[in-house]
Write a protein that holds these residues in place. Structure first.
Motif, PDB file in Angstrom:
ATOM      1  N   ALA A 162      -3.463   5.719  -1.569  1.00 34.20           N
ATOM      2  CA  ALA A 162      -4.167   6.852  -0.990  1.00 34.20           C
ATOM      3  C   ALA A 162      -3.326   8.102  -1.234  1.00 34.20           C
ATOM      4  O   ALA A 162      -2.102   8.024  -1.374  1.00 34.20           O
ATOM      5  N   ALA A 163      -3.975   9.258  -1.294  1.00 40.17           N
ATOM      6  CA  ALA A 163      -3.233  10.498  -1.537  1.00 40.17           C
ATOM      7  C   ALA A 163      -3.981  11.681  -0.938  1.00 40.17           C
ATOM      8  O   ALA A 163      -5.211  11.680  -0.866  1.00 40.17           O
ATOM      9  N   THR A 164      -3.218  12.679  -0.514  1.00 41.72           N
ATOM     10  CA  THR A 164      -3.802  13.887   0.056  1.00 41.72           C
ATOM     11  C   THR A 164      -3.856  15.008  -0.975  1.00 41.72           C
ATOM     12  O   THR A 164      -3.017  15.077  -1.881  1.00 41.72           O
ATOM     13  N   CYS A 165      -4.849  15.891  -0.821  1.00 43.66           N
ATOM     14  CA  CYS A 165      -4.983  17.049  -1.695  1.00 43.66           C
ATOM     15  C   CYS A 165      -5.986  18.000  -1.062  1.00 43.66           C
ATOM     16  O   CYS A 165      -6.572  17.703  -0.016  1.00 43.66           O
ATOM     17  N   SER A 166      -6.206  19.140  -1.688  1.00 42.66           N
ATOM     18  CA  SER A 166      -7.219  20.081  -1.215  1.00 42.66           C
ATOM     19  C   SER A 166      -8.588  19.660  -1.749  1.00 42.66           C
ATOM     20  O   SER A 166      -8.688  18.801  -2.637  1.00 42.66           O
ATOM     21  N   SER A 208       0.843  -1.195   0.000  1.00 40.78           N
ATOM     22  CA  SER A 208       0.000   0.000   0.000  1.00 40.78           C
ATOM     23  C   SER A 208       0.881   1.248   0.000  1.00 40.78           C
ATOM     24  O   SER A 208       2.002   1.237   0.504  1.00 40.78           O
ATOM     25  N   LEU A 209       0.337   2.338  -0.562  1.00 39.66           N
ATOM     26  CA  LEU A 209       1.095   3.569  -0.744  1.00 39.66           C
ATOM     27  C   LEU A 209       0.250   4.772  -0.348  1.00 39.66           C
ATOM     28  O   LEU A 209      -0.913   4.871  -0.739  1.00 39.66           O
ATOM     29  N   LEU A 210       0.848   5.688   0.401  1.00 36.01           N
ATOM     30  CA  LEU A 210       0.223   6.967   0.722  1.00 36.01           C
ATOM     31  C   LEU A 210       1.074   8.075   0.121  1.00 36.01           C
ATOM     32  O   LEU A 210       2.276   8.159   0.388  1.00 36.01           O
ATOM     33  N   VAL A 211       0.470   8.922  -0.705  1.00 34.79           N
ATOM     34  CA  VAL A 211       1.172  10.027  -1.355  1.00 34.79           C
ATOM     35  C   VAL A 211       0.717  11.338  -0.717  1.00 34.79           C
ATOM     36  O   VAL A 211      -0.468  11.677  -0.765  1.00 34.79           O
ATOM     37  N   LEU A 212       1.637  12.067  -0.131  1.00 37.88           N
ATOM     38  CA  LEU A 212       1.331  13.379   0.442  1.00 37.88           C
ATOM     39  C   LEU A 212       1.594  14.432  -0.633  1.00 37.88           C
ATOM     40  O   LEU A 212       2.694  14.532  -1.161  1.00 37.88           O
ATOM     41  N   GLY A 213       0.572  15.217  -0.962  1.00 37.28           N
ATOM     42  CA  GLY A 213       0.701  16.178  -2.056  1.00 37.28           C
ATOM     43  C   GLY A 213       0.411  15.510  -3.378  1.00 37.28           C
ATOM     44  O   GLY A 213       1.168  15.652  -4.342  1.00 37.28           O
ATOM     45  N   GLY A 214      -0.689  14.795  -3.447  1.00 33.41           N
ATOM     46  CA  GLY A 214      -0.991  13.991  -4.630  1.00 33.41           C
ATOM     47  C   GLY A 214      -1.385  14.774  -5.863  1.00 33.41           C
ATOM     48  O   GLY A 214      -1.374  14.228  -6.961  1.00 33.41           O
ATOM     49  N   LEU A 259      -8.170   6.084  -2.380  1.00 32.43           N
ATOM     50  CA  LEU A 259      -8.643   6.944  -1.311  1.00 32.43           C
ATOM     51  C   LEU A 259      -8.046   8.332  -1.492  1.00 32.43           C
ATOM     52  O   LEU A 259      -6.824   8.496  -1.470  1.00 32.43           O
ATOM     53  N   ALA A 260      -8.903   9.331  -1.702  1.00 31.33           N
ATOM     54  CA  ALA A 260      -8.457  10.719  -1.817  1.00 31.33           C
ATOM     55  C   ALA A 260      -8.799  11.423  -0.505  1.00 31.33           C
ATOM     56  O   ALA A 260      -9.960  11.446  -0.092  1.00 31.33           O
ATOM     57  N   ILE A 261      -7.784  11.986   0.146  1.00 29.30           N
ATOM     58  CA  ILE A 261      -7.932  12.564   1.477  1.00 29.30           C
ATOM     59  C   ILE A 261      -7.852  14.085   1.399  1.00 29.30           C
ATOM     60  O   ILE A 261      -6.861  14.636   0.919  1.00 29.30           O
ATOM     61  N   ASP A 262      -8.877  14.756   1.853  1.00 27.78           N
ATOM     62  CA  ASP A 262      -8.905  16.216   1.883  1.00 27.78           C
ATOM     63  C   ASP A 262      -8.126  16.684   3.115  1.00 27.78           C
ATOM     64  O   ASP A 262      -8.625  16.603   4.236  1.00 27.78           O
ATOM     65  N   TYR A 263      -6.911  17.173   2.894  1.00 24.98           N
ATOM     66  CA  TYR A 263      -6.066  17.534   4.030  1.00 24.98           C
ATOM     67  C   TYR A 263      -6.573  18.766   4.787  1.00 24.98           C
ATOM     68  O   TYR A 263      -6.127  19.042   5.908  1.00 24.98           O
ATOM     69  N   THR A 264      -7.516  19.505   4.187  1.00 22.33           N
ATOM     70  CA  THR A 264      -8.084  20.653   4.891  1.00 22.33           C
ATOM     71  C   THR A 264      -9.118  20.221   5.935  1.00 22.33           C
ATOM     72  O   THR A 264      -9.507  21.016   6.787  1.00 22.33           O
ATOM     73  N   LYS A 265      -9.545  18.954   5.844  1.00 23.21           N
ATOM     74  CA  LYS A 265     -10.570  18.457   6.755  1.00 23.21           C
ATOM     75  C   LYS A 265     -10.122  17.244   7.566  1.00 23.21           C
ATOM     76  O   LYS A 265     -10.684  16.966   8.631  1.00 23.21           O
ATOM     77  N   VAL A 266      -9.133  16.521   7.054  1.00 24.27           N
ATOM     78  CA  VAL A 266      -8.696  15.283   7.701  1.00 24.27           C
ATOM     79  C   VAL A 266      -7.194  15.307   7.906  1.00 24.27           C
ATOM     80  O   VAL A 266      -6.437  15.633   6.980  1.00 24.27           O
ATOM     81  N   ASN A 267      -6.738  14.964   9.091  1.00 25.19           N
ATOM     82  CA  ASN A 267      -5.316  14.807   9.373  1.00 25.19           C
ATOM     83  C   ASN A 267      -4.928  13.374   9.046  1.00 25.19           C
ATOM     84  O   ASN A 267      -5.388  12.435   9.708  1.00 25.19           O
TER      85      ASN A 267
END
Length: 226
Positions: free
Chosen positions: A183-187, A155-161, A201-209
């Motif tokens: 999974a990756a973070t973005c606005s 599994s892979l998590l990308v910060l700044g996707g 999985l797309a993670i909204d970093y403005t709402k989720v840590n």
């Protein structure tokens, strides 16, 4: 038969003659001398170029390569057509459509001289603009995943996707390295973009840590930090 091109003596290029903010020190020179083609190099007529953070660092003087001198033309990534080759060039020929990374001369110019080994034939399915956007970013994305040891099934998590490196890391992780879950973070406004690139999985970093997620990942690729 190789095509023939009329090569001018002077060219237009963006040049900086001192370090500082790009808006202050970068200017268009309408009559810059063309770079001389050295051993193993080709002269490329630049049809598209891309800029990266390192270009800003070089203009401001934060980062410099050994032997660097001013004035200089910024830019590494390019796509264009080979218009001249050194006699020791083996694979490329005049008329070839290429893309790659300029090693000595910048790419925000009508022409630039590049080592043959730093170029590849442009994929026919990609435009010059698309091809020019790839070299440094895809090299960074691929090299990072390779060093991290990402393997099929992991599994892979990308910060700044949603950035240049991030978007390619998502695609490479999924399609080339065989990650089972990405999974990756973005606005907020870029969640759909990440999903379209293959993020499970797309993670909204403005709402989720992301650090608070119960899910753990085998590899974390940070395209945000310093």
């Amino acid at each position: 038969m190789a095509a023939n091109f009329v090569i001018p003596a002077k060219m237009k290029a963006w040049v900086y003659r001192e370090h500082g903010n790009a808006a202050d020190v970068l200017g268009l020179d309408p009559e810059l001398e063309l770079p001389e083609v050295q051993e193993g190099q080709v002269l490329v007529k630049v049809l598209a170029a891309a800029l990266n953070p390192i270009d800003t660092h070089r203009v401001t003087g934060v980062f410099q390569l050994p032997g660097f001198s001013l004035p200089a033309v910024p830019g590494y990534d390019l796509a264009g057509i080979v218009v001249k080759v050194d006699r020791k060039v083996k694979e490329l020929k005049v008329g070839d459509e290429v893309f790659g990374i300029a090693d000595e001369h910048g790419t925000l110019a009508e022409y630039t001289a590049v080592k043959e080994s730093s170029l590849a034939l442009k994929p026919k399915k990609l435009s010059f603009e698309e091809s020019a956007s790839l070299p440094l970013t895809i090299q960074t994305a691929h090299g990072g995943l390779e060093r991290a040891g990402l393997c099929p099934g992991m599994s892979l998590l990308v910060l700044g996707g949603a950035g240049g490196v991030g978007t390619l890391t998502i695609q490479l992780g999924k399609e080339v390295f065989g990650a089972a879950r990405v999974a990756a973070t973005c606005s907020t406004g870029k969640l759909d973009l990440l999903k379209s690139l293959g993020a499970d999985l797309a993670i909204d970093y403005t709402k989720v840590n992301f650090e608070d997620l119960p899910e753990k990942f085998d590899v974390v690729y940070d395209a945000v930090g310093k």
